[in-house]
Scaffold this motif. Structure first.
Motif, PDB file in Angstrom:
ATOM      1  N   GLY A  96       1.585  -2.759   5.619  1.00  0.00           N
ATOM      2  CA  GLY A  96       2.070  -1.756   4.687  1.00  0.00           C
ATOM      3  C   GLY A  96       3.120  -2.294   3.742  1.00  0.00           C
ATOM      4  O   GLY A  96       3.224  -1.838   2.599  1.00  0.00           O
ATOM      5  N   ARG A  97       3.920  -3.221   4.196  1.00  0.00           N
ATOM      6  CA  ARG A  97       4.970  -3.770   3.332  1.00  0.00           C
ATOM      7  C   ARG A  97       4.458  -4.870   2.398  1.00  0.00           C
ATOM      8  O   ARG A  97       5.125  -5.207   1.425  1.00  0.00           O
ATOM      9  N   ALA A  98       3.283  -5.409   2.709  1.00  0.00           N
ATOM     10  CA  ALA A  98       2.766  -6.515   1.902  1.00  0.00           C
ATOM     11  C   ALA A  98       2.266  -6.048   0.540  1.00  0.00           C
ATOM     12  O   ALA A  98       2.346  -6.774  -0.445  1.00  0.00           O
ATOM     13  N   CYS A  99       1.691  -4.850   0.467  1.00  0.00           N
ATOM     14  CA  CYS A  99       1.169  -4.336  -0.796  1.00  0.00           C
ATOM     15  C   CYS A  99       1.196  -2.818  -0.767  1.00  0.00           C
ATOM     16  O   CYS A  99       1.381  -2.206   0.281  1.00  0.00           O
ATOM     17  N   SER A 100       0.986  -2.237  -1.902  1.00  0.00           N
ATOM     18  CA  SER A 100       0.965  -0.781  -2.006  1.00  0.00           C
ATOM     19  C   SER A 100      -0.412  -0.251  -1.633  1.00  0.00           C
ATOM     20  O   SER A 100      -1.388  -0.996  -1.547  1.00  0.00           O
ATOM     21  N   LEU A 101      -0.479   1.072  -1.424  1.00  0.00           N
ATOM     22  CA  LEU A 101      -1.763   1.701  -1.124  1.00  0.00           C
ATOM     23  C   LEU A 101      -2.731   1.520  -2.285  1.00  0.00           C
ATOM     24  O   LEU A 101      -3.929   1.314  -2.080  1.00  0.00           O
ATOM     25  N   ASP A 102      -2.212   1.569  -3.492  1.00  0.00           N
ATOM     26  CA  ASP A 102      -3.049   1.374  -4.676  1.00  0.00           C
ATOM     27  C   ASP A 102      -3.740   0.017  -4.641  1.00  0.00           C
ATOM     28  O   ASP A 102      -4.958  -0.089  -4.839  1.00  0.00           O
ATOM     29  N   ASP A 103      -2.983  -1.033  -4.378  1.00  0.00           N
ATOM     30  CA  ASP A 103      -3.555  -2.385  -4.343  1.00  0.00           C
ATOM     31  C   ASP A 103      -4.540  -2.547  -3.195  1.00  0.00           C
ATOM     32  O   ASP A 103      -5.591  -3.197  -3.342  1.00  0.00           O
ATOM     33  N   TYR A 104      -4.212  -1.969  -2.046  1.00  0.00           N
ATOM     34  CA  TYR A 104      -5.077  -2.117  -0.872  1.00  0.00           C
ATOM     35  C   TYR A 104      -6.420  -1.417  -1.092  1.00  0.00           C
ATOM     36  O   TYR A 104      -7.483  -1.974  -0.776  1.00  0.00           O
ATOM     37  N   LEU A 105      -6.384  -0.202  -1.650  1.00  0.00           N
ATOM     38  CA  LEU A 105      -7.627   0.511  -1.941  1.00  0.00           C
ATOM     39  C   LEU A 105      -8.433  -0.203  -3.022  1.00  0.00           C
ATOM     40  O   LEU A 105      -9.663  -0.282  -2.940  1.00  0.00           O
ATOM     41  N   THR A 106      -7.741  -0.736  -4.010  1.00  0.00           N
ATOM     42  CA  THR A 106      -8.423  -1.441  -5.093  1.00  0.00           C
ATOM     43  C   THR A 106      -9.187  -2.644  -4.569  1.00  0.00           C
ATOM     44  O   THR A 106     -10.345  -2.883  -4.938  1.00  0.00           O
TER      45      THR A 106
END
Length: 224
Positions: A96-106
């Motif tokens: 969770g701290r490595a990237c945002s939800l936006d980036d992970y979903l993308t």
């Protein structure tokens, strides 16, 4: 003009040219039927799946209704929901701290979208290859057949319309066979390229909408 006479009297190279062109023609029509059926089926399944998804009351209901649906947009939905659940479960950890939800979903949706788009490209390389090489293979067969016809004429020492027209006419059929294999392949390649572009655009739009809904309404059950 008897094509069986060409197979009976022609040498191994000329016969191989005709067999190669026949195989190319069979493969072309096989992929035309197969790719046409798959493209039509994919379009129909995607549109039906989108209608079911956006009319569902919740993510779980949509996933349940589309569980057995093999449409590409259904695969995008599954991967998107899986990525959302994984991020929520590990939001307090390093994930969770490595990237945002936006980036992970993308990343998750882009990977699945790329895989589905690659499936649409199956057989396209073969159609392009046949369309570009079949005329030259046919031309080679024609040149080879005319060469042997002229050699036979020189050996017999007789030159007349009867002795020239038959062998050369049969050799020219190789060019016609090459065009008969190439023209449908080129037309099919252009048609399926257009169909793939339409399907990819629809999946791009769906992926964008799905990403926006998961990002803004991922914590809630409702889709609309």
């Amino acid at each position: 003009m008897n094509l069986m006479h060409t197979f009976e009297q022609g040498d191994a190279i000329l016969v191989s040219v005709f067999l190669c062109l026949i195989l190319m023609s069979v493969l072309t029509w096989y992929f035309i039927v197969l790719r046409g059926w798959r493209a039509w089926r994919t379009l129909r399944r995607n549109r039906r799946s989108e209608a079911v998804l956006w009319s569902a009351d919740s993510w779980k209901a949509a996933e349940h209704q589309l569980a057995a649906n093999p449409a590409p947009v259904t695969a995008l939905l599954r991967d998107g929901l899986t990525a959302l659940q994984q991020y929520q479960q590990h939001s307090g950890n390093a994930l969770g701290r490595a990237c945002s939800l936006d980036d992970y979903l993308t990343r998750a949706l882009r990977k699945r979208l790329s895989q589905e788009q690659q499936k649409l490209e199956g057989g396209m390389t073969l159609l392009a290859t046949i369309g570009s090489t079949a005329p030259f293979i046919g031309l080679f067969g024609t040149v080879w057949g005319i060469y042997h016809a002229l050699v036979n004429i020189g050996t017999q020492g007789q030159v007349s319309i009867a002795t020239v027209s038959g062998p050369i006419g049969e050799a020219l059929v190789a060019t016609a066979a090459g065009l008969a294999a190439a023209i449908p392949a080129v037309l099919a390649y252009n048609t399926f390229t257009r169909l793939n572009r339409v399907i990819n655009q629809e999946m791009d739009h769906f992926t964008h909408d799905l990403h926006a809904h998961l990002l803004t309404h991922g914590d809630s059950n409702g889709i609309r």
